[in-house]
Design a protein around this motif. Sequence first.
Motif, PDB file in Angstrom:
ATOM      1  N   GLU A 155       2.587   6.663  -2.888  1.00 14.99           N
ATOM      2  CA  GLU A 155       3.881   7.096  -3.418  1.00 14.99           C
ATOM      3  C   GLU A 155       4.534   6.036  -4.306  1.00 14.99           C
ATOM      4  N   LEU A 156       3.933   4.858  -4.395  1.00 16.55           N
ATOM      5  CA  LEU A 156       4.636   3.726  -5.010  1.00 16.55           C
ATOM      6  C   LEU A 156       4.432   3.650  -6.520  1.00 16.55           C
ATOM      7  N   SER A 205       1.781  -4.748   2.993  1.00 16.40           N
ATOM      8  CA  SER A 205       2.841  -3.942   3.601  1.00 16.40           C
ATOM      9  C   SER A 205       2.425  -2.485   3.603  1.00 16.40           C
ATOM     10  N   ILE A 265       8.506   6.719  -5.040  1.00 14.32           N
ATOM     11  CA  ILE A 265       9.565   5.698  -4.923  1.00 14.32           C
ATOM     12  C   ILE A 265       9.076   4.408  -5.573  1.00 14.32           C
ATOM     13  N   HIS A 266      10.029   3.552  -5.936  1.00 17.06           N
ATOM     14  CA  HIS A 266       9.632   2.266  -6.510  1.00 17.06           C
ATOM     15  C   HIS A 266       9.106   1.343  -5.427  1.00 17.06           C
ATOM     16  N   ASP A 267       8.124   0.576  -5.813  1.00 15.55           N
ATOM     17  CA  ASP A 267       7.553  -0.423  -4.910  1.00 15.55           C
ATOM     18  C   ASP A 267       8.497  -1.618  -4.843  1.00 15.55           C
ATOM     19  N   SER A 300       1.094   2.079  10.730  1.00 11.12           N
ATOM     20  CA  SER A 300       1.574   2.807  11.909  1.00 11.12           C
ATOM     21  C   SER A 300       0.512   3.831  12.330  1.00 11.12           C
ATOM     22  N   THR A 342       0.854  -1.197   0.000  1.00 14.42           N
ATOM     23  CA  THR A 342       0.000   0.000   0.000  1.00 14.42           C
ATOM     24  C   THR A 342       0.881   1.235   0.000  1.00 14.42           C
ATOM     25  N   ASN A 381       8.608  -3.566  -1.861  1.00 13.80           N
ATOM     26  CA  ASN A 381       8.075  -4.564  -0.913  1.00 13.80           C
ATOM     27  C   ASN A 381       7.278  -5.672  -1.581  1.00 13.80           C
ATOM     28  N   SER A 382       6.467  -5.312  -2.579  1.00 17.21           N
ATOM     29  CA  SER A 382       5.624  -6.381  -3.143  1.00 17.21           C
ATOM     30  C   SER A 382       6.498  -7.414  -3.839  1.00 17.21           C
ATOM     31  N   PRO A 393       4.634  -3.740   8.479  1.00 16.58           N
ATOM     32  CA  PRO A 393       4.990  -2.335   8.304  1.00 16.58           C
ATOM     33  C   PRO A 393       5.630  -2.083   6.941  1.00 16.58           C
ATOM     34  N   GLY A 394       5.658  -0.800   6.517  1.00 16.12           N
ATOM     35  CA  GLY A 394       6.033  -0.461   5.146  1.00 16.12           C
ATOM     36  C   GLY A 394       7.508  -0.308   4.867  1.00 16.12           C
ATOM     37  N   ASN A 395       8.271   0.069   5.863  1.00 15.75           N
ATOM     38  CA  ASN A 395       9.701   0.220   5.585  1.00 15.75           C
ATOM     39  C   ASN A 395      10.242  -1.125   5.121  1.00 15.75           C
ATOM     40  N   ASP A 429      -2.785   5.776   7.150  1.00 16.30           N
ATOM     41  CA  ASP A 429      -2.583   4.384   7.483  1.00 16.30           C
ATOM     42  C   ASP A 429      -3.826   3.561   7.152  1.00 16.30           C
TER      43      ASP A 429
HETATM   44  P1  AMP Z   1       4.143   3.235   5.839  1.00 15.00           P
HETATM   45  O1  AMP Z   1       4.201   2.173   6.868  1.00 15.00           O
HETATM   46  O2  AMP Z   1       3.117   2.976   4.790  1.00 15.00           O
HETATM   47  O3  AMP Z   1       4.048   4.586   6.401  1.00 15.00           O
HETATM   48  O4  AMP Z   1       5.539   3.175   5.097  1.00 15.00           O
HETATM   49  C1  AMP Z   1       6.729   3.401   5.793  1.00 15.00           C
HETATM   50  C2  AMP Z   1       7.863   3.729   4.835  1.00 15.00           C
HETATM   51  O5  AMP Z   1       8.093   2.648   3.978  1.00 15.00           O
HETATM   52  C3  AMP Z   1       7.597   4.910   3.940  1.00 15.00           C
HETATM   53  O6  AMP Z   1       8.804   5.607   3.763  1.00 15.00           O
HETATM   54  C4  AMP Z   1       7.147   4.295   2.667  1.00 15.00           C
HETATM   55  O7  AMP Z   1       7.354   5.109   1.559  1.00 15.00           O
HETATM   56  C5  AMP Z   1       8.001   3.051   2.629  1.00 15.00           C
HETATM   57  N1  AMP Z   1       7.298   2.033   1.881  1.00 15.00           N
HETATM   58  C6  AMP Z   1       6.040   1.634   2.104  1.00 15.00           C
HETATM   59  N2  AMP Z   1       5.673   0.685   1.235  1.00 15.00           N
HETATM   60  C7  AMP Z   1       6.747   0.478   0.438  1.00 15.00           C
HETATM   61  C8  AMP Z   1       6.976  -0.385  -0.662  1.00 15.00           C
HETATM   62  N3  AMP Z   1       6.038  -1.204  -1.109  1.00 15.00           N
HETATM   63  N4  AMP Z   1       8.186  -0.350  -1.257  1.00 15.00           N
HETATM   64  C9  AMP Z   1       9.144   0.486  -0.797  1.00 15.00           C
HETATM   65  N5  AMP Z   1       8.984   1.305   0.238  1.00 15.00           N
HETATM   66  C10 AMP Z   1       7.789   1.343   0.841  1.00 15.00           C
END
Ligand code: AMP
Length: 438
Positions: A219-220, A281, A232-234, A285, A216, A236-237, A329-331, A290
């Motif tokens: 920005e991806l 992902s 930024i590039h995705d 938070s 999710t 995580n998936s 979480p997303g990081n 969120d």
């Molecule tokens: P979030 O938990 O959604 O707030 O994301 C935390 C951090 O992880 C932010 O800096 C996001 O841009 C980064 N992030 C979230 N999802 C991804 C993803 N799929 N690929 C790369 N970075 C991501």
Amino acid sequence: MSGAPDPERPDSDRLWSVAEHLDDILGKIRPLEPIELRLLEAQGCVLVEDVTVSVALPPFDNSSMDGYAVRTADVAAATRESPAALTVIGDVAAGSGELPAVGPGEAARIMTGAPLPPGAEAVVPVEWTDGGTGAGPAAAMRAHSAAPEGAGGQVLVYRPAEPRAHVRARGSDVRAGELALPAGTVLGPPQIALLAAIGRATVTVRPRPRVVVLSTGSELVPPGEPLGPGRIHDSNSYQLTAAARDAGAIAYRVGAVADDAATLRATVEDQLIRADAVVTSGGVSVGAYDVVKEALGEEVEFRKVAMQPGKPQGFGRIGQDGVPLLALPGNPVSAYVSFELFVRPVIRTLMGLPSVYRATCRAVCPEGVASSPAGRRQFLRGRYEPPAVAGEPGTVTPVGGAGSHLVRALAHANALIVVGEAATEVAPGAEVDVLLLT
Ligand code: AMP
Ligand code: MG
């Protein structure tokens, strides 16, 4: 979203330990129901039936060498100087159905794996003969493979053969009615070979779980497409799909969903039809966008886990069938560590595998760790070197820092260094716990 305790759920603000969170998840996961799969589809899966052998292996007495099937009495006195001369009555190739009977003074040319013809008691390898050429063993081997027909000629045999020499007896591998593989066996290549050899085309196993992965974040952008401002590039998936496959799952990468709760909810619901588990992902938070919390908060419980990285975690079961969903979480580093700690054991429990956890060991950390958060179990990326001398501990060196955005450092790590909740540092040269990632 706020971090304040929820009066409906008095526990909602407490800090869960890594073990408590994992136990809670695994306590709600049951292995998938067994299904019948074709052999290659069953690779890596756990057998749930005792497989017995219906035909003996080998199914008939056969030759272990290229040579001549003979009667032992005919060659009992054979020597280099005074060879036994036998009449070659025919050829027996692997797969031969009609077999020539070998009478006194006769031999049948035979190939590896071919059935021992009636009358014959042993096989003399072609190296012990002239190959029907009268020209000695070296020429014999060439002649044996080149000659189109073995019948009609004569072969000189230079050595005697014990009864059953170079004969693989029917049932010498496994006899009909014996257990080939017990339930619980993980099917690797040799086990699949055995199943094929005894004629099984399908087996009953627990299937690989189908794991749907979605990320999710508005920005991806998918890799391969240009980045606009702030995008930024995705990763995580891709990372999580690869990790799910690596753990044994059939993984479906859905890709990135924008930070919109209705869209996310609809996407997840659409995917449930093909999911034994769902992994998301990002969006867990306490920020304003969120969405995972917003979209799935009714079925999925979000909690704080005493770990770094990866403090916010979500777990629940969604839809009619109660498909387990893990919201990570997303990081990228947090997502990866969370996958290793929680999702991988889920996948392996669904498969019914005997070992669901990564291997761990102790290792010396020459650099130490300058500071580690109190009250949280820290997972640092590390490079583990096995010991030079067996029995001694290996070494592990942190790569990159603690930042959970450091994807490159993650890509150069092969282990996680585990710094316990109570520790706030690791002295240089001290031993640490290590989770091996390969
Ligand atoms: P979030 O938990 O959604 O707030 O994301 C935390 C951090 O992880 C932010 O800096 C996001 O841009 C980064 N992030 C979230 N999802 C991804 C993803 N799929 N690929 C790369 N970075 C991501
Ligand atoms: Mg996000």
